[in-house]
Design an enzyme around this catalytic site. Structure first.
Site, PDB file in Angstrom:
ATOM      1  N   GLY A  66      57.102 128.814  22.568  1.00 20.65           N
ATOM      2  CA  GLY A  66      57.553 129.946  23.376  1.00 20.65           C
ATOM      3  C   GLY A  66      59.068 129.996  23.411  1.00 20.65           C
ATOM      4  O   GLY A  66      59.754 129.147  22.825  1.00 20.65           O
ATOM      5  N   GLY A 114      53.197 127.250  22.508  1.00 14.10           N
ATOM      6  CA  GLY A 114      52.604 128.571  22.552  1.00 14.10           C
ATOM      7  C   GLY A 114      51.818 128.925  21.311  1.00 14.10           C
ATOM      8  O   GLY A 114      50.854 129.699  21.378  1.00 14.10           O
ATOM      9  N   GLU A 137      55.952 118.994  25.127  1.00 13.79           N
ATOM     10  CA  GLU A 137      56.615 119.454  26.341  1.00 13.79           C
ATOM     11  C   GLU A 137      57.144 118.351  27.254  1.00 13.79           C
ATOM     12  O   GLU A 137      58.134 118.563  27.964  1.00 13.79           O
ATOM     13  CB  GLU A 137      55.670 120.371  27.132  1.00 13.79           C
ATOM     14  CG  GLU A 137      55.392 121.705  26.466  1.00 13.79           C
ATOM     15  CD  GLU A 137      54.297 121.636  25.400  1.00 13.79           C
ATOM     16  OE1 GLU A 137      54.012 122.678  24.779  1.00 13.79           O
ATOM     17  OE2 GLU A 137      53.724 120.534  25.207  1.00 13.79           O
ATOM     18  N   ASP A 145      51.095 123.254  28.414  1.00 11.65           N
ATOM     19  CA  ASP A 145      50.397 124.386  29.022  1.00 11.65           C
ATOM     20  C   ASP A 145      49.566 125.165  27.999  1.00 11.65           C
ATOM     21  O   ASP A 145      48.961 124.563  27.139  1.00 11.65           O
ATOM     22  CB  ASP A 145      51.407 125.297  29.744  1.00 11.65           C
ATOM     23  CG  ASP A 145      52.419 125.952  28.823  1.00 11.65           C
ATOM     24  OD1 ASP A 145      52.649 125.449  27.709  1.00 11.65           O
ATOM     25  OD2 ASP A 145      52.997 126.982  29.221  1.00 11.65           O
TER      26      ASP A 145
END
Length: 354
Positions: A66, A114, A137, A145
């Site tokens: 992302g 992402g 992350e 996520d």
């Protein structure tokens, strides 16, 4: 339509092609919104029989994640833009998970963060020898996520816990061996896959036809490179606290396990603990949407955390790779500090309504 993603229909196939090569096709809010809108339309369109996700031909990567710089800049302020990105992206993840028709993603290159969320929730995920998977992350103070709390604990044994806490990278056939991808084929056969899909009639049994095409092109998946460590992964990463996991790894003595302990200690201590709780709760979640609401609660707060701001500075902006985490040790991160990320958001909870 933005210049960052090409969405169209071709012969009964809904096509999503990422076209942001300068950022390794990393997702932004506009891209997620367009994909979400397309999925909503195709779900009820009888003329669309499956969805095909790939990246622009001749460019590197599948999707590197992302827009981290935007998230950090937004998090340094009121975080409104970052939260809108998470809201849109997570709804897109849920739409892919719920999509009743086949979804094939061709992960021919870097697939992180992402990009994983854009692919792993679909029915058919094709890896090549150029695939590089990671959920890195914890190294920037964020968290795994895009549904990581759901799919990572549902990989074999404690493999997902290892991947989440260490940010370990899987390459090529290992991505399929882990269950992140469902098929493996040489990248030189990707054009043949595209040609056969373009010529196929998916109107009767789209899933069966897609299975047949892949059966003729994909190769058997060998034992993964991490197989020699599988027993240690399952035993050491099964503990309930990060401190216990690290202690178990260190107790294995010199070698691979102790190296993993050192890797975890170098990550954001707070984020390691948040990620571990995220995976343990995600493993018990009854519905994917419940997991995504939890992740939205975490993301809502994490973008404004000191560790995320520091991680982005150290890894992405200044690139000194020397983050000063606060607290600096796992042992100094309290249960209350972790718990606050999971608290309900009240009126701001993630909704899956349009």
């Amino acid at each position: 339509m933005s210049a960052d993603v090409d969405i169209r229909t071709q012969g009964g196939i809904g096509r999503i092609t990422l076209t942001r090569p300068e950022a390794l096709h990393a997702l932004n809010t506009g891209m997620c919104a367009e994909i979400l809108d397309a999925l909503a339309g195709w779900a009820g369109d009888a003329s669309v029989h499956l969805v095909w996700i790939d990246h622009q031909e001749g460019t590197r990567g599948f999707c590197a994640g992302g827009d981290i710089r935007m998230l950090a800049a937004s998090g340094a302020g009121d975080a409104a833009e970052a939260r809108e990105f998470f809201r849109t992206e997570y709804r897109m993840n849920a739409a892919l998970k719920a999509f009743a028709k086949p979804v094939i993603a061709v992960l021919d290159g870097v697939t992180m963060g992402g990009g994983v969320g854009l692919s792993v929730h679909g029915s058919h995920r094709v890896a090549t020898e150029r695939t590089l998977f990671a959920m890195p992350e914890t190294g920037i103070g964020l968290f795994p996520d895009v549904g990581g709390g759901w799919f990572l604990p549902r990989l074999g044994g404690e493999l997902g816990t290892w991947l989440a806490l260490t940010g370990a990278r899987l390459k090529g056939a290992d991505v399929a061996a882990a269950g992140v991808a469902t098929h493996y084929l040489p990248s030189e056969l990707v054009p043949a896959l595209a040609k056969q899909m373009a010529a196929a009639d998916f109107s009767v049994d789209a899933r069966g036809m897609l299975d047949e095409i892949l059966r003729g092109l994909t190769q058997p998946v060998p034992a993964p490179s991490y197989a020699a460590h599988a027993e240690v992964i399952d035993r050491c990463f099964a503990h309930e606290t990060a401190e216990e996991i690290v202690a178990a790894l260190e107790a294995e003595g010199p070698g691979w396990a102790r190296e993993q302990a050192a890797v975890i200690r170098a990550k954001s201590p707070e984020t390691v603990k948040v990620a571990l709780r995220q995976l343990r709760e995600g493993a018990k979640a009854a519905r994917f949407e419940d997991n995504m609401r939890t992740e939205y609660r975490i993301g809502w707060r994490k973008v404004q955390s000191a560790d995320f701001q520091e991680g982005v500075r150290a890894v992405i902006i200044d690139k000194d790779n020397a983050p000063a985490w606060s607290p600096a040790r796992l042992e100094d991160v309290s249960a209350a500090a972790v718990a606050r990320y999971f608290e309900p958001l009240g009126a701001d909870e993630l909704s899956f309504e349009p």
